[in-house]
Design a protein around this motif. Structure first.
Motif, PDB file in Angstrom:
ATOM      1  N   THR A 106      36.409  30.231  37.484  1.00 39.96           N
ATOM      2  CA  THR A 106      37.536  30.008  36.569  1.00 39.96           C
ATOM      3  C   THR A 106      38.553  31.137  36.596  1.00 39.96           C
ATOM      4  OG1 THR A 106      36.367  31.038  34.710  1.00 39.96           O
ATOM      5  CG2 THR A 106      36.040  28.668  35.038  1.00 39.96           C
ATOM      6  N   LEU A 107      38.275  32.208  37.337  1.00 41.75           N
ATOM      7  CA  LEU A 107      39.215  33.323  37.407  1.00 41.75           C
ATOM      8  C   LEU A 107      40.483  32.893  38.139  1.00 41.75           C
ATOM      9  CD1 LEU A 107      36.728  36.218  38.256  1.00 41.75           C
ATOM     10  CD2 LEU A 107      37.689  35.626  36.030  1.00 41.75           C
ATOM     11  N   ALA A 108      41.610  33.351  37.648  1.00 40.17           N
ATOM     12  CA  ALA A 108      42.907  32.958  38.212  1.00 40.17           C
ATOM     13  C   ALA A 108      43.204  33.779  39.465  1.00 40.17           C
ATOM     14  CB  ALA A 108      44.009  33.145  37.181  1.00 40.17           C
ATOM     15  N   LEU A 109      42.758  33.268  40.612  1.00 39.90           N
ATOM     16  CA  LEU A 109      42.985  33.929  41.893  1.00 39.90           C
ATOM     17  C   LEU A 109      43.597  32.935  42.867  1.00 39.90           C
ATOM     18  CD1 LEU A 109      39.622  35.894  42.408  1.00 39.90           C
ATOM     19  CD2 LEU A 109      41.853  36.872  41.865  1.00 39.90           C
ATOM     20  N   PRO A 110      44.337  33.418  43.860  1.00 35.08           N
ATOM     21  CA  PRO A 110      44.789  32.514  44.920  1.00 35.08           C
ATOM     22  C   PRO A 110      43.590  31.819  45.557  1.00 35.08           C
ATOM     23  CG  PRO A 110      45.906  34.619  45.084  1.00 35.08           C
ATOM     24  CD  PRO A 110      44.838  34.791  44.044  1.00 35.08           C
ATOM     25  N   ALA A 111      43.768  30.573  46.000  1.00 39.00           N
ATOM     26  CA  ALA A 111      42.653  29.746  46.429  1.00 39.00           C
ATOM     27  C   ALA A 111      41.826  30.377  47.548  1.00 39.00           C
ATOM     28  CB  ALA A 111      43.168  28.381  46.883  1.00 39.00           C
ATOM     29  N   ARG A 112      42.488  31.072  48.474  1.00 45.39           N
ATOM     30  CA  ARG A 112      41.722  31.605  49.600  1.00 45.39           C
ATOM     31  C   ARG A 112      40.798  32.749  49.180  1.00 45.39           C
ATOM     32  NH1 ARG A 112      45.813  33.814  53.975  1.00 45.39           N
ATOM     33  NH2 ARG A 112      46.621  31.713  53.655  1.00 45.39           N
ATOM     34  N   TYR A 113      41.062  33.357  48.020  1.00 44.01           N
ATOM     35  CA  TYR A 113      40.205  34.440  47.534  1.00 44.01           C
ATOM     36  C   TYR A 113      39.282  33.988  46.406  1.00 44.01           C
ATOM     37  CZ  TYR A 113      43.977  36.953  49.881  1.00 44.01           C
ATOM     38  OH  TYR A 113      44.897  37.376  50.797  1.00 44.01           O
ATOM     39  N   ALA A 114      39.280  32.683  46.109  1.00 42.44           N
ATOM     40  CA  ALA A 114      38.582  32.185  44.922  1.00 42.44           C
ATOM     41  C   ALA A 114      37.088  32.441  44.961  1.00 42.44           C
ATOM     42  CB  ALA A 114      38.851  30.692  44.754  1.00 42.44           C
ATOM     43  N   ALA A 115      36.485  32.441  46.154  1.00 48.71           N
ATOM     44  CA  ALA A 115      35.030  32.596  46.256  1.00 48.71           C
ATOM     45  C   ALA A 115      34.578  34.043  46.098  1.00 48.71           C
ATOM     46  CB  ALA A 115      34.537  32.052  47.600  1.00 48.71           C
ATOM     47  N   LEU A 116      35.488  34.993  46.239  1.00 47.46           N
ATOM     48  CA  LEU A 116      35.086  36.404  46.243  1.00 47.46           C
ATOM     49  C   LEU A 116      34.358  36.841  44.973  1.00 47.46           C
ATOM     50  CD1 LEU A 116      38.086  38.171  48.028  1.00 47.46           C
ATOM     51  CD2 LEU A 116      35.771  37.824  48.897  1.00 47.46           C
ATOM     52  N   PRO A 117      34.836  36.517  43.759  1.00 49.18           N
ATOM     53  CA  PRO A 117      34.102  36.961  42.566  1.00 49.18           C
ATOM     54  C   PRO A 117      32.658  36.459  42.528  1.00 49.18           C
ATOM     55  CG  PRO A 117      36.301  36.251  41.962  1.00 49.18           C
ATOM     56  CD  PRO A 117      36.105  35.854  43.392  1.00 49.18           C
ATOM     57  N   SER A 118      32.446  35.214  42.899  1.00 55.03           N
ATOM     58  CA  SER A 118      31.086  34.675  42.914  1.00 55.03           C
ATOM     59  C   SER A 118      30.203  35.433  43.896  1.00 55.03           C
ATOM     60  CB  SER A 118      31.112  33.186  43.280  1.00 55.03           C
ATOM     61  OG  SER A 118      31.810  32.432  42.322  1.00 55.03           O
ATOM     62  N   VAL A 119      30.743  35.698  45.066  1.00 53.04           N
ATOM     63  CA  VAL A 119      29.962  36.399  46.085  1.00 53.04           C
ATOM     64  C   VAL A 119      29.665  37.831  45.641  1.00 53.04           C
ATOM     65  CG1 VAL A 119      29.953  37.197  48.481  1.00 53.04           C
ATOM     66  CG2 VAL A 119      30.930  34.968  47.918  1.00 53.04           C
ATOM     67  N   ILE A 120      30.661  38.481  45.039  1.00 54.14           N
ATOM     68  CA  ILE A 120      30.466  39.858  44.586  1.00 54.14           C
ATOM     69  C   ILE A 120      29.381  39.932  43.521  1.00 54.14           C
ATOM     70  CG2 ILE A 120      31.554  41.763  43.332  1.00 54.14           C
ATOM     71  CD1 ILE A 120      34.185  40.993  44.763  1.00 54.14           C
ATOM     72  N   VAL A 121      29.453  39.046  42.533  1.00 53.93           N
ATOM     73  CA  VAL A 121      28.498  39.078  41.422  1.00 53.93           C
ATOM     74  C   VAL A 121      27.089  38.738  41.892  1.00 53.93           C
ATOM     75  CG1 VAL A 121      27.854  37.938  39.263  1.00 53.93           C
ATOM     76  CG2 VAL A 121      30.220  38.611  39.654  1.00 53.93           C
ATOM     77  N   LEU A 122      26.958  37.758  42.755  1.00 54.19           N
ATOM     78  CA  LEU A 122      25.631  37.293  43.151  1.00 54.19           C
ATOM     79  C   LEU A 122      24.987  38.145  44.239  1.00 54.19           C
ATOM     80  CD1 LEU A 122      26.100  33.411  43.157  1.00 54.19           C
ATOM     81  CD2 LEU A 122      24.429  34.689  41.818  1.00 54.19           C
ATOM     82  N   PHE A 123      25.772  38.582  45.210  1.00 50.68           N
ATOM     83  CA  PHE A 123      25.177  39.198  46.397  1.00 50.68           C
ATOM     84  C   PHE A 123      25.580  40.649  46.615  1.00 50.68           C
ATOM     85  CE2 PHE A 123      25.833  34.629  47.103  1.00 50.68           C
ATOM     86  CZ  PHE A 123      24.507  34.243  47.071  1.00 50.68           C
ATOM     87  N   GLY A 124      26.574  41.138  45.864  1.00 49.89           N
ATOM     88  CA  GLY A 124      26.951  42.539  45.971  1.00 49.89           C
ATOM     89  C   GLY A 124      25.847  43.488  45.507  1.00 49.89           C
ATOM     90  N   PRO A 125      25.302  43.325  44.277  1.00 48.33           N
ATOM     91  CA  PRO A 125      24.279  44.266  43.783  1.00 48.33           C
ATOM     92  C   PRO A 125      23.029  44.350  44.648  1.00 48.33           C
ATOM     93  CG  PRO A 125      25.238  43.051  41.962  1.00 48.33           C
ATOM     94  CD  PRO A 125      25.770  42.414  43.205  1.00 48.33           C
ATOM     95  N   PRO A 126      22.369  43.231  45.029  1.00 50.55           N
ATOM     96  CA  PRO A 126      21.157  43.390  45.836  1.00 50.55           C
ATOM     97  C   PRO A 126      21.423  44.001  47.207  1.00 50.55           C
ATOM     98  CG  PRO A 126      21.762  41.064  45.678  1.00 50.55           C
ATOM     99  CD  PRO A 126      22.618  41.805  44.713  1.00 50.55           C
ATOM    100  N   THR A 127      22.552  43.646  47.811  1.00 51.04           N
ATOM    101  CA  THR A 127      22.869  44.216  49.126  1.00 51.04           C
ATOM    102  C   THR A 127      23.170  45.711  49.004  1.00 51.04           C
ATOM    103  OG1 THR A 127      23.824  42.080  49.728  1.00 51.04           O
ATOM    104  CG2 THR A 127      24.273  43.908  51.194  1.00 51.04           C
ATOM    105  N   TYR A 128      23.866  46.081  47.935  1.00 48.89           N
ATOM    106  CA  TYR A 128      24.150  47.498  47.683  1.00 48.89           C
ATOM    107  C   TYR A 128      22.853  48.296  47.523  1.00 48.89           C
ATOM    108  CZ  TYR A 128      25.294  51.592  44.800  1.00 48.89           C
ATOM    109  OH  TYR A 128      25.381  52.870  44.282  1.00 48.89           O
ATOM    110  N   LEU A 129      21.915  47.791  46.749  1.00 48.30           N
ATOM    111  CA  LEU A 129      20.649  48.496  46.538  1.00 48.30           C
ATOM    112  C   LEU A 129      19.869  48.647  47.849  1.00 48.30           C
ATOM    113  CD1 LEU A 129      19.496  46.844  43.190  1.00 48.30           C
ATOM    114  CD2 LEU A 129      20.274  49.207  43.518  1.00 48.30           C
ATOM    115  N   LEU A 130      19.858  47.599  48.652  1.00 50.92           N
ATOM    116  CA  LEU A 130      19.127  47.677  49.917  1.00 50.92           C
ATOM    117  C   LEU A 130      19.761  48.681  50.871  1.00 50.92           C
ATOM    118  CD1 LEU A 130      18.349  43.885  50.478  1.00 50.92           C
ATOM    119  CD2 LEU A 130      16.720  45.689  49.894  1.00 50.92           C
TER     120      LEU A 130
END
Length: 569
Positions: A106-130
């Motif tokens: 629901t974040l107001a982003l241009p369509a081509r960047y729309a998936a980035l928040p979901s990816v950051i929230v879901l997969f950023g933390p575990p990948t960062y820790l590893l």
């Protein structure tokens, strides 16, 4: 026992080495798993795939950097806690992935960047820790010298990544659900944490490992938390092609979803009803043929729920072949949509273009209805493909293509390119809109090897005269004029650019017309997001809103037939 002067025991992986290997397996597995998790909301567009790669690599690099700064004081105990913390987050991914994806969309982003928040929230933390594991392991390595220790860590991590990538892609995704795979990764991290502490197994890390393992199992058992507005999910799985397949019952209507996009639907109480209006248009070639009985061999490229092929096989005296690339889709159609192969309906598993290139069969009609989310695979859109299709058609054969695009404006760029490409190969090309709005919709393009132009008036006459069992009055009425293709490219195998043609549609909504379900010809409009999805609450057009303010179609036939209605505003 010695091997080249070394004992077998010396080949056993050290605790830091084991941690690096498992972190490599898990990090790459998470990266592969990310696409089927976010694709149902955003599609498998290049921007979604690129966003996943960018976020995971950035998070991993940040973890390397931070881990390197803290490596001087690294201990195996810290590696244990990192493994357990990552496992805890895998539980979050298992339980809340759908909820987090929907909320971040629901974040107001241009369509081509729309998936980035979901990816950051879901997969950023575990990948960062590893990312911490490799510099810690290099510091704790028994190897002599920084270069040898670094090389050893890089090798183990890369081998782990290879195993994680291969196993997830070729073994786990075809066999298990997303939640089960994430559970497996989480339990693998817990087991590694215990192995690092073995044989002493201190009280706190051991107790924490047990708690984390229980939480993972509970999360997996409870299933993902989400509010499903579509109805009752009667079946779901992830296919070998990383598609999330769901069969959903909403009242009497059963729908097959692939990556959250509706691909087929059937009315369980009235199987003869065309739930989606555009599937009625499949019968337009029966009006265009001089004699519909001459269409006795039909090929569908793309099966889905097989509602179209089954309709043709039951309604006409025709032999129907279907090419469907995903065997799991075919299995679901047999189980939930009544598909039964017989002497008149044959299913071929494989790629549609490869099938045409290898077969010696010729067809009177080829129906192209293959989709990845809401776009035709590129290799089924090019001039080279059209030439192959033409070669497999009889002298008066027809190619029917279901195209999702806007009829005019910038969001119609792909339609104009597809029309021009087909026009390069076939003598006559016709197009029919399924909605009287200017929104993105199903546009049906029919190309014929018969060079005689068919007027709208003649199509109307044939619709009145022929007893097809399907009233195509609305379809004929929605015939469009030839589009202006002066600036449109001819699609070719050696020339990219399809993504650029699709860009104007990203984040917009397209109208999916549905029949009213009461036996009438009335239809209602439902909307779906094109990939990636637009914000649901901010900046998204309503279901019938004009997209990109295209100019109206004049639509006046030269033979004096009824004009195509101007676009609604």
């Amino acid at each position: 026992m010695d091997v080249d002067g070394r004992t077998i025991a010396s080949y056993r992986p050290t605790k830091p080495g084991l941690a690096v290997f498992v972190s490599g397996v898990t990090s790459m597995g998470i990266e592969i798993l990310a696409l089927p998790i976010v694709a149902p909301q955003y599609g498998s567009h290049i921007y979604t795939v690129g966003g996943i790669l960018t976020v995971c690599l950035a998070a991993l690099s940040l973890g390397y950097w931070q881990g390197g700064k803290r490596a001087a004081s690294a201990t195996t105990r810290e590696m244990t806690w990192i493994m357990l913390a990552t496992a805890v987050y895998m539980g979050v991914v298992i339980y809340a992935n759908e909820l987090l994806v929907v909320q971040t969309s629901t974040l107001a982003l241009p369509a081509r960047y729309a998936a980035l928040p979901s990816v950051i929230v879901l997969f950023g933390p575990p990948t960062y820790l590893l990312g911490f594991i490799s510099p810690y392991a290099a510091e704790l390595s028994a190897k002599e010298g920084t270069g040898e220790a670094s090389g050893h860590v890089y090798a183990l991590g890369t081998i782990g990544s290879i195993v994680g990538s291969g196993a997830t892609t070729f073994v786990l995704i075809p066999l298990l659900t997303i939640g089960q795979i994430a559970l497996l990764f989480g339990l693998m991290l817990v087991a590694t944490a215990l192995a690092i502490e073995a044989p002493s197994l201190p009280r706190k890390p051991t107790a924490a490992s047990v708690v984390v393992a229980v939480l993972l199992v509970v999360a997996a058992g409870g299933g993902p938390v989400a509010l499903d507005y579509r109805g009752d999910v009667v079946y779901e799985t992830t296919t070998a092609y990383q598609q999330q397949l769901e069969v959903v019952d909403d009242g009497d209507v059963r729908t097959m979803y692939l990556d959250d996009a509706r691909h087929s639907a059937v009315d369980l109480e009235d199987p003869d009803r065309h739930v989606f209006t555009y599937t009625k248009y499949f019968h337009l070639p029966m009006l265009m043929a001089d004699d519909p009985d001459e269409i006795d061999r039909v090929l569908f490229i793309g099966g889905g729920g097989y509602t179209g092929p089954q309709d043709f096989e039951e309604r006409y005296n025709a032999t129907v072949d279907v090419v469907e690339i995903d065997p799991t889709v075919t299995d679901a159609a047999k189980e939930y949509f009544g598909l039964e192969e017989n002497e008149n309906l044959t299913v071929h598993t494989g790629d549609g273009r490869q099938y045409l290139e290898r077969t010696n069969e010729t067809y009177d009609l080829i129906v192209l209805d293959a989709y990845q989310k809401d776009q035709v695979p590129f290799h089924l859109t090019t001039e080279e493909f059209m030439e192959v299709a033409s070669e497999r058609l009889t002298d008066d054969g027809m190619l029917y293509a279901n195209v999702i695009s806007a009829p005019t404006g910038s969001a119609g760029a792909f339609y104009r390119a597809q029309y021009r490409t087909m026009d390069e190969v076939f003598p006559e090309v016709y197009s029919f809109r399924t909605s009287e709005t200017s929104s993105i919709q199903n546009i049906e393009v029919v190309a014929t090897k018969n060079a005689t132009e068919m007027s709208t008036r003649e199509l109307e006459r044939r619709n009145d005269a022929r007893d097809l069992g399907v009233d195509l009055e609305d379809a004929v009425h929605n015939r469009m004029d030839e589009p202006d293709t002066d600036g449109a490219p001819v699609l070719r195998d050696d020339r990219g650019g399809v993504n650029g043609l699709l860009d104007p549609m990203l984040g917009q909504r397209y109208v999916v017309e549905e029949t009213a379900g009461n036996g009438s010809n009335e239809s209602v409009a439902e909307t779906e997001p094109t990939e990636p999805a637009a914000p649901a609450a901010i900046g998204a057009p309503s279901s019938l809103e004009v997209i990109d303010s295209p100019s109206p179609i004049s639509g006046v036939e030269t033979d004096g037939a009824r004009p195509v209605p101007a676009d609604a505003t």
